[in-house]
Design a protein around this motif. Structure first.
Motif, PDB file in Angstrom:
ATOM      1  N   GLU A 110      72.361  19.512  62.120  1.00 47.96           N
ATOM      2  CA  GLU A 110      71.554  19.665  60.897  1.00 47.96           C
ATOM      3  C   GLU A 110      72.417  19.962  59.675  1.00 47.96           C
ATOM      4  O   GLU A 110      72.175  19.444  58.592  1.00 47.96           O
ATOM      5  CB  GLU A 110      70.556  20.818  61.059  1.00 47.96           C
ATOM      6  CG  GLU A 110      69.337  20.452  61.868  1.00 47.96           C
ATOM      7  CD  GLU A 110      68.436  21.655  62.072  1.00 47.96           C
ATOM      8  OE1 GLU A 110      68.022  22.276  61.087  1.00 47.96           O
ATOM      9  OE2 GLU A 110      68.166  21.985  63.236  1.00 47.96           O
ATOM     10  N   MET A 113      73.863  17.180  57.573  1.00 47.14           N
ATOM     11  CA  MET A 113      73.001  16.216  56.879  1.00 47.14           C
ATOM     12  C   MET A 113      73.007  16.429  55.383  1.00 47.14           C
ATOM     13  O   MET A 113      72.934  17.562  54.913  1.00 47.14           O
ATOM     14  CB  MET A 113      71.565  16.353  57.382  1.00 47.14           C
ATOM     15  CG  MET A 113      71.415  15.740  58.742  1.00 47.14           C
ATOM     16  SD  MET A 113      69.736  15.843  59.304  1.00 47.14           S
ATOM     17  CE  MET A 113      70.028  15.457  61.028  1.00 47.14           C
ATOM     18  N   ARG A 123      64.668  17.376  58.857  1.00 48.80           N
ATOM     19  CA  ARG A 123      66.072  17.417  59.310  1.00 48.80           C
ATOM     20  C   ARG A 123      66.154  17.829  60.772  1.00 48.80           C
ATOM     21  O   ARG A 123      66.934  17.280  61.550  1.00 48.80           O
ATOM     22  CB  ARG A 123      66.878  18.399  58.450  1.00 48.80           C
ATOM     23  CG  ARG A 123      67.469  17.751  57.227  1.00 48.80           C
ATOM     24  CD  ARG A 123      68.351  18.709  56.485  1.00 48.80           C
ATOM     25  NE  ARG A 123      67.561  19.545  55.599  1.00 48.80           N
ATOM     26  CZ  ARG A 123      67.794  20.828  55.351  1.00 48.80           C
ATOM     27  NH1 ARG A 123      68.802  21.435  55.919  1.00 48.80           N
ATOM     28  NH2 ARG A 123      67.027  21.498  54.532  1.00 48.80           N
TER      29      ARG A 123
END
Ligand SMILES: Nc1ncnc2c1ncn2[C@@H]1O[C@H](COP(=O)(O)OP(=O)(O)OP(=O)(O)O)[C@@H](O)[C@H]1O
Ligand SMILES: [Mg+2]
Length: 241
Positions: A110, A113, A123
């Protein structure tokens, strides 16, 4: 595969300064990688493989020559602009995994990202989906020290895919793995290349890893010694390590 050159080096040189000495590491490197190609880079220790991959990955800048990523000359970009090109185009996988040790597998994905306007829940879903792609749904909440080497590298691959990169660059991705985990990692990378059309460049010392690709660039002493179809070793030489 279309014929577009998506990663191009034009007479690239790289030297490092140490005190008042300059150490030439890459000399006059010219090649082009086409969309969807799977290329391996081989050569003796110290020949400049990692340096070349770092230049491809916009982690560093050349001392001379030009580098084009998807047609954009990145050779002279400032570090912010390089970081943008990197996050939009490139996924990088390292030999030593480089995961954040206090974060779970899913958090490691995560955090990579680009968060522009993407809600946290989305996400999370996307990270879960990436972990599923590398066969790690059951390990999403494990921290790196609760994962095997092969699992860590699969998390690192999921992280590299976080921003849907056009290129996957990997520096000895099987170097810290046993033969079975190494093959599993290579199967995943090979699947990405075949199914998503991701352009792949892998640095490796191992002929068995190189056979996953179709083309090998051989470096020696900072120059390209050969560039052509990957040599297929005899079957009995094909075991990793
Ligand atoms: N930041 C740096 N500063 C100075 N010299 C460096 C730096 N990074 C690499 N070098 C030198 O550049 C040469 C090439 O290094 P590089 O890491 O690219 O080799 P390599 O082919 O990846 O080797 P290996 O197979 O051992 O990983 C080496 O002689 C190394 O000592
Ligand atoms: Mg290296």
């Amino acid at each position: 595969m279309d014929n577009k050159c998506v990663l191009e080096f034009e007479a690239v040189g790289k030297e490092y300064s140490i005190g008042d000495r300059t150490l030439p590491v890459l000399r006059n490197i010219t090649f082009c990688v086409r969309k969807g190609e799977f290329v391996t880079v081989m050569g003796p220790s110290g020949s400049g493989k990692s340096t070349m991959l770092q230049l491809m990955g916009c982690l560093d800048k050349p001392s001379s020559g030009k580098i084009y990523v998807d047609g954009v000359d990145v050779s002279k970009l400032c570090s912010d602009a390089l970081a943008k090109v990197r996050s939009e185009n490139i996924g990088f996988v390292f030999q030593a995994f480089n995961l954040l040790s206090n974060m779970s597998a899913i958090q490691n994905v995560e955090i990579a990202m680009a968060i522009d306007n993407v809600p946290a829940a989305e996400r999370h879903e996307r990270a879960l989906d990436l972990l599923k792609k590398v066969g790690l749904t059951e390990r999403a909440d494990h921290k790196p020290n609760e994962l095997s080497g092969g699992e860590k590298q699969r998390v690192a691959i999921a992280r590299a895919l976080a921003n849907d990169p056009a290129f996957l660059l990997a520096d000895e991705p099987t170097g810290n793995l046993d033969s079975k985990s190494g093959m599993e990692v290579m199967e995943i990378i090979s699947g990405l290349s075949k199914n998503l059309g991701t352009t792949v460049v892998i640095v490796t010392h191992e002929p068995a890893v190189a056979t996953y690709g179709k083309r090998t660039i051989m470096l020696g002493d900072g120059s390209i010694k050969s560039d052509g179809p990957t040599k297929r070793p005899a079957v009995h030489d094909l075991k990793l390590k």
